[in-house]
Design an enzyme around this catalytic site. Structure first.
Site, short mmCIF file in Angstrom:
data_model
loop_
_atom_site.label_atom_id
_atom_site.label_comp_id
_atom_site.label_asym_id
_atom_site.label_seq_id
_atom_site.Cartn_x
_atom_site.Cartn_y
_atom_site.Cartn_z
N LYS A 229 0.82 -1.21 0.00
CA LYS A 229 0.00 0.00 0.00
C LYS A 229 0.86 1.26 0.00
CE LYS A 229 -4.02 -2.03 -0.03
NZ LYS A 229 -4.97 -2.10 1.07
N ARG A 268 -4.04 -10.62 3.98
CA ARG A 268 -4.16 -10.65 2.52
C ARG A 268 -2.89 -10.02 1.94
NH1 ARG A 268 -6.04 -7.36 -1.72
NH2 ARG A 268 -7.14 -8.51 -3.38
#
Length: 289
Positions: A229, A268
């Site tokens: 991210k 995840r």
């Protein structure tokens, strides 16, 4: 301590909490933020999924539409199915025991994917964008992940400040989970994801990570996805330039470890082997408490 759950997927149950589960990502898309186009080819997608399973992935999350920042979410259900169904079908044929998740917010895609062998629907909209989705999930009797997102990707740059991001995520995830239950989705089929990076800017992701343990009060299993991210890239920046996607692994492992110690049940990730090994050590710490 991390709560233990029996997550019902319909035909079987996954035990969550005694050991961290790893969800490996297979993006069958041309435009995902970190691996767009790499696995759009059917053969490459299958090869990658099998590789992630061999590295220790407990779940394979197959997605056919990008939800990266700024993405214009206009992929039709037909196109999404064209991308993901062959991958799910072939993967179940080669690895019948594999647990497959379909990353979609469309009820028609969810229904077809579950018919092809998926056992989890991972919905970034928490069943809110498709008016048929809650009823569909209730009928399918599969596992479901409700993720928190503020706005839609094309709106993220213009969203007003959320105030207390932790309180907002807790309140809205509780509301959306209860709405799913009222629509007939059984509680034991639901897991929650706070949606790191989804409508949250740099300043908002770290408080959410620091106070992640507060989400345990919602009473559902918790999934977390920080892999690659942009908020990690900003923290790891050098000379004013964010770290490239390929250079965010070690920072992500730090986030993973913190999340596991604060109660995450499932991670995840794109980097399965590294996540599996980090989780083993974090799990050993939890067991020693």
């Amino acid at each position: 301590m991390r709560a233990v759950f029996q997550w019902s997927l319909g035909t079987r149950t996954l035990e969550l909490g005694k050991r961290t589960l790893i969800m490996g990502i297979v993006n069958v898309t041309p435009d995902s933020f970190s691996d767009g186009g790499l696995y759009l080819d059917f053969e490459k997608a299958i090869e990658h999924a099998l590789h992630l399973l061999d590295e220790g992935a407990d779940i394979i999350d197959v997605g056919g539409e990008s939800t990266r920042p700024g993405a214009k979410m206009a992929v039709s259900a037909e196109e999404e199915l064209r991308r993901v169904l062959p991958v799910i079908t072939a993967l179940k044929k080669q690895r019948p025991e594999a647990v497959i998740s379909i990353d979609t917010y469309k009820s028609s895609v969810a229904r077809a994917a579950v018919a092809a062998g998926a056992e989890i629907v991972n919905d970034v909209s928490a069943l809110r964008w498709d008016p048929l989705m809650r009823k569909t999930i209730a009928e399918l009797k599969c596992g479901v992940v409700l993720m928190h997102m503020r706005g839609r990707p094309e709106e993220w740059r213009t969203l007003p400040p959320p105030g207390d991001i932790v309180l907002l995520v807790k309140r809205e995830l509780r509301e959306w989970a209860e709405a799913a239950v009222l629509a007939g989705v059984r509680r034991e089929r639901i897991a929650l994801d706070p949606g790191f990076g989804f409508g949250k800017n740099f300043e908002q992701n770290y408080p959410l990570l620091a106070h992640f343990q507060e989400l345990q009060s919602l009473g559902f299993p918790l999934l977390a996805g920080t892999s690659r991210k942009s908020f990690l890239g900003r923290t790891l920046a050098r000379e004013g330039k964010d770290a490239a996607v390929a250079d965010r692994l070690y920072g992500n492992l730090a986030a993973h470890t913190a999340l596991l110690l604060k109660g995450a049940h499932i991670l995840r990730t794109h980097n399965v082997k590294a996540a599996v090994e980090a989780a083993r050590v974090a799990d050993a710490i939890l067991e020693a408490r």
